[in-house]
Design a protein around this motif. Structure first.
Motif, PDB file in Angstrom:
ATOM      1  N   LYS A  98      -5.524   9.346   1.114  1.00  0.00           N
ATOM      2  CA  LYS A  98      -6.681   9.789   0.338  1.00  0.00           C
ATOM      3  C   LYS A  98      -7.924   8.987   0.733  1.00  0.00           C
ATOM      4  O   LYS A  98      -9.042   9.530   0.803  1.00  0.00           O
ATOM      5  N   THR A  99      -7.744   7.700   1.019  1.00  0.00           N
ATOM      6  CA  THR A  99      -8.880   6.853   1.399  1.00  0.00           C
ATOM      7  C   THR A  99      -9.516   7.321   2.704  1.00  0.00           C
ATOM      8  O   THR A  99     -10.760   7.374   2.833  1.00  0.00           O
ATOM      9  N   TYR A 100      -8.705   7.669   3.674  1.00  0.00           N
ATOM     10  CA  TYR A 100      -9.215   8.063   4.992  1.00  0.00           C
ATOM     11  C   TYR A 100      -9.334   9.576   5.156  1.00  0.00           C
ATOM     12  O   TYR A 100      -9.695  10.046   6.246  1.00  0.00           O
ATOM     13  N   ASP A 101      -9.018  10.319   4.123  1.00  0.00           N
ATOM     14  CA  ASP A 101      -9.119  11.783   4.160  1.00  0.00           C
ATOM     15  C   ASP A 101      -8.306  12.358   5.309  1.00  0.00           C
ATOM     16  O   ASP A 101      -8.783  13.192   6.093  1.00  0.00           O
ATOM     17  N   LEU A 102      -7.077  11.867   5.424  1.00  0.00           N
ATOM     18  CA  LEU A 102      -6.152  12.350   6.430  1.00  0.00           C
ATOM     19  C   LEU A 102      -4.843  12.760   5.746  1.00  0.00           C
ATOM     20  O   LEU A 102      -4.586  12.389   4.591  1.00  0.00           O
ATOM     21  N   SER A 103      -4.034  13.494   6.462  1.00  0.00           N
ATOM     22  CA  SER A 103      -2.756  13.912   5.886  1.00  0.00           C
ATOM     23  C   SER A 103      -1.800  12.719   5.798  1.00  0.00           C
ATOM     24  O   SER A 103      -1.905  11.746   6.561  1.00  0.00           O
ATOM     25  N   ALA A 104      -0.864  12.806   4.846  1.00  0.00           N
ATOM     26  CA  ALA A 104       0.109  11.726   4.673  1.00  0.00           C
ATOM     27  C   ALA A 104       0.986  11.579   5.906  1.00  0.00           C
ATOM     28  O   ALA A 104       1.350  10.453   6.294  1.00  0.00           O
ATOM     29  N   ASP A 105       1.334  12.693   6.544  1.00  0.00           N
ATOM     30  CA  ASP A 105       2.165  12.631   7.752  1.00  0.00           C
ATOM     31  C   ASP A 105       1.461  11.884   8.877  1.00  0.00           C
ATOM     32  O   ASP A 105       2.077  11.082   9.598  1.00  0.00           O
ATOM     33  N   LEU A 106       0.162  12.136   9.029  1.00  0.00           N
ATOM     34  CA  LEU A 106      -0.591  11.479  10.098  1.00  0.00           C
ATOM     35  C   LEU A 106      -0.711   9.979   9.834  1.00  0.00           C
ATOM     36  O   LEU A 106      -0.558   9.163  10.756  1.00  0.00           O
ATOM     37  N   ILE A 107      -0.961   9.598   8.589  1.00  0.00           N
ATOM     38  CA  ILE A 107      -1.038   8.174   8.244  1.00  0.00           C
ATOM     39  C   ILE A 107       0.318   7.509   8.445  1.00  0.00           C
ATOM     40  O   ILE A 107       0.412   6.371   8.940  1.00  0.00           O
ATOM     41  N   THR A 108       1.393   8.213   8.063  1.00  0.00           N
ATOM     42  CA  THR A 108       2.743   7.653   8.221  1.00  0.00           C
ATOM     43  C   THR A 108       3.040   7.397   9.701  1.00  0.00           C
ATOM     44  O   THR A 108       3.551   6.329  10.073  1.00  0.00           O
ATOM     45  N   LYS A 109       2.712   8.365  10.565  1.00  0.00           N
ATOM     46  CA  LYS A 109       2.942   8.190  12.002  1.00  0.00           C
ATOM     47  C   LYS A 109       2.110   7.038  12.551  1.00  0.00           C
ATOM     48  O   LYS A 109       2.575   6.262  13.396  1.00  0.00           O
ATOM     49  N   THR A 110       0.874   6.941  12.078  1.00  0.00           N
ATOM     50  CA  THR A 110       0.002   5.852  12.542  1.00  0.00           C
ATOM     51  C   THR A 110       0.564   4.498  12.156  1.00  0.00           C
ATOM     52  O   THR A 110       0.618   3.564  12.980  1.00  0.00           O
ATOM     53  N   VAL A 111       0.987   4.363  10.886  1.00  0.00           N
ATOM     54  CA  VAL A 111       1.528   3.082  10.406  1.00  0.00           C
ATOM     55  C   VAL A 111       2.813   2.740  11.144  1.00  0.00           C
ATOM     56  O   VAL A 111       3.021   1.604  11.585  1.00  0.00           O
ATOM     57  N   GLU A 112       3.709   3.728  11.292  1.00  0.00           N
ATOM     58  CA  GLU A 112       4.992   3.468  11.959  1.00  0.00           C
ATOM     59  C   GLU A 112       4.789   3.022  13.406  1.00  0.00           C
ATOM     60  O   GLU A 112       5.536   2.183  13.924  1.00  0.00           O
ATOM     61  N   SER A 113       3.767   3.584  14.066  1.00  0.00           N
ATOM     62  CA  SER A 113       3.524   3.211  15.463  1.00  0.00           C
ATOM     63  C   SER A 113       2.915   1.815  15.598  1.00  0.00           C
ATOM     64  O   SER A 113       2.982   1.206  16.673  1.00  0.00           O
ATOM     65  N   LYS A 114       2.327   1.305  14.516  1.00  0.00           N
ATOM     66  CA  LYS A 114       1.650   0.001  14.583  1.00  0.00           C
ATOM     67  C   LYS A 114       2.417  -1.109  13.884  1.00  0.00           C
ATOM     68  O   LYS A 114       1.956  -2.252  13.859  1.00  0.00           O
ATOM     69  N   ILE A 115       3.584  -0.773  13.290  1.00  0.00           N
ATOM     70  CA  ILE A 115       4.391  -1.801  12.629  1.00  0.00           C
ATOM     71  C   ILE A 115       4.854  -2.823  13.670  1.00  0.00           C
ATOM     72  O   ILE A 115       5.304  -2.472  14.770  1.00  0.00           O
ATOM     73  N   LEU A 171       0.858  -1.179   0.000  1.00  0.00           N
ATOM     74  CA  LEU A 171       0.000   0.000   0.000  1.00  0.00           C
ATOM     75  C   LEU A 171       0.895   1.230   0.000  1.00  0.00           C
ATOM     76  O   LEU A 171       1.975   1.217   0.610  1.00  0.00           O
ATOM     77  N   THR A 172       0.438   2.268  -0.653  1.00  0.00           N
ATOM     78  CA  THR A 172       1.192   3.523  -0.626  1.00  0.00           C
ATOM     79  C   THR A 172       0.558   4.464   0.389  1.00  0.00           C
ATOM     80  O   THR A 172      -0.666   4.459   0.584  1.00  0.00           O
ATOM     81  N   ILE A 173       1.376   5.256   1.026  1.00  0.00           N
ATOM     82  CA  ILE A 173       0.896   6.210   2.020  1.00  0.00           C
ATOM     83  C   ILE A 173      -0.050   7.222   1.378  1.00  0.00           C
ATOM     84  O   ILE A 173      -1.071   7.615   1.954  1.00  0.00           O
ATOM     85  N   GLY A 174       0.277   7.637   0.162  1.00  0.00           N
ATOM     86  CA  GLY A 174      -0.552   8.629  -0.525  1.00  0.00           C
ATOM     87  C   GLY A 174      -1.958   8.127  -0.779  1.00  0.00           C
ATOM     88  O   GLY A 174      -2.945   8.840  -0.527  1.00  0.00           O
ATOM     89  N   GLU A 175      -2.065   6.895  -1.285  1.00  0.00           N
ATOM     90  CA  GLU A 175      -3.391   6.327  -1.552  1.00  0.00           C
ATOM     91  C   GLU A 175      -4.163   6.104  -0.258  1.00  0.00           C
ATOM     92  O   GLU A 175      -5.386   6.326  -0.200  1.00  0.00           O
ATOM     93  N   THR A 176      -3.476   5.639   0.772  1.00  0.00           N
ATOM     94  CA  THR A 176      -4.141   5.381   2.057  1.00  0.00           C
ATOM     95  C   THR A 176      -4.634   6.688   2.685  1.00  0.00           C
ATOM     96  O   THR A 176      -5.751   6.750   3.229  1.00  0.00           O
TER      97      THR A 176
END
Length: 364
Positions: A72-89, A65-70
């Motif tokens: 866009k799916t959740y209507d959140l900023s890329a930075d916020l999605i990146t932090k969320t994913v990194e914290s749950k890896i 999955l790409t951060i950009g597409e994700t």
């Protein structure tokens, strides 16, 4: 997750009060991050936990999955999605994140196998970007994963070649070896090879490279490397030139890729040319031409004959002009003293000009 603009019509209060209450909630949950106010929305930590679970489910299905597409799916900023994913890896999300791409170990193994197959099968320079796109490898995966994958394959000696990271061009060592063998075969067959041809193969110093492989009977010229075999036509032309008493332009008897400087160096280094010049059979003219002594003697004799003929013609013309002048003077005043003196003077001048026949005063 709720937008601050949603409660006012439901609660029948002004939005100002809702915004104030949202700021208070966000401030209270700031330490524990239970509630956050982001871009006019209130989001709880449970919402991000659910998003992480959904991302993991989609990731296991697609492999990447790409951060950009994700985002866009959740209507959140890329930075916020990146932090969320990194914290749950490694806890919720079973995968890795790199350069904006989230991928599973299975996906990276698949891409690695594709790249390894492409590199092993390549026999000429290959664009990995074009090749992998045809095999449905995501463009973000190309930029994020391919360089590291190629470096790992090369370091593990699984493939052999060179990789240009900027252009993503792979050049197998087999291609360079075949090209090198082709250039050396060309040299053996034709007796010369251009340095530029070897530089295109990645050989930065072609002169030492060729000299090391062909140390004897070779010439390192300005633009080409030549063997003594290219001198055979030149030697034959030299023999014919001396035998026929003519001249030869050595440029015509060496391969066409030779520059003027190459021809000059070759002529100066040729043993047979040196021998012919030292023996007096001829000489070099205009750096690249050999002129035989016999041809030079013919030119001298022809020039001498032409000069003598021109001198005689000029003398005859001068005599005729003086004779005509004397005749005119005699007709106009032959009986006068002045005319007589002019005639005598003209005759004396004519006698002095007859030096070549011996009939003048000096010949008497």
């Amino acid at each position: 997750r709720v937008s601050v603009a949603e409660p006012p019509p439901l609660l029948d209060v002004d939005i100002v009060h809702c915004e104030k209450a949202a700021r208070i909630l966000a401030k209270q949950g700031e330490a524990s991050e239970d509630v956050r106010l982001i871009d006019g929305e209130l989001l709880t930590q449970r919402y991000f936990d659910d998003v992480a679970v959904e991302i993991n489910e989609a990731l296991q299905q697609k492999g990447q999955l790409t951060i950009g597409e994700t985002a866009k799916t959740y209507d959140l900023s890329a930075d916020l999605i990146t932090k969320t994913v990194e914290s749950k890896i490694a806890t919720v999300i079973e995968g890795e994140i790199q350069s904006g791409l989230v991928y599973t170990p299975i996906y990276i193994a698949r891409v690695r196998a594709i790249v390894r197959g492409l590199l092993r099968g390549a026999v000429q320079p290959l664009s990995l970007k074009a090749a992998c796109s045809r095999l449905s490898v995501h463009e973000v995966a190309l930029n994020a994963l391919i360089p590291n994958i190629v470096d790992g394959l090369v370091s593990n000696l699984e493939v052999s070649g060179t990789y240009q990271k900027g252009s993503m061009i792979w050049t197998p060592h087999l291609y360079g070896k075949l090209q090198e063998e082709s250039a050396l075969s060309f040299f053996k067959a034709n007796g010369y090879v251009e340095y530029q041809a070897l530089k295109k193969l990645g050989i930065d110093k072609p002169k030492p490279f060729l000299k090391e492989r062909f140390p004897q009977d070779t010439y390192s010229l300005e633009t080409v490397f030549a063997s003594s075999s290219v001198l055979n036509p030149l030697d034959a032309a030299l023999d014919e030139c001396i035998a026929s008493g003519s001249y030869a332009d050595m440029t015509l008897h060496l391969p066409s890729p030779f520059s003027t400087a190459d021809v000059q160096q070759m002529v100066e280094s040729a043993p047979k040319v040196k021998q012919a010049v030292s023996s007096g059979a001829g000489f070099l003219a205009a750096d690249t031409c050999f002129v035989s002594k016999a041809f030079c003697d013919k030119c001298k004799a022809s020039l001498k004959e032409d000069l003598l003929k021109r001198a005689q013609d000029l003398m005859q013309a001068k005599k005729a002009a003086k004779a005509a002048a004397a005749g005119d003077a005699k007709l106009s005043g032959g009986k006068s003293k002045k005319g007589g003196k002019a005639e005598v003077a003209a005759k004396e001048d004519s006698d002095e000009d007859d030096w070549d026949t011996g009939k003048g005063k000096k010949g008497k």
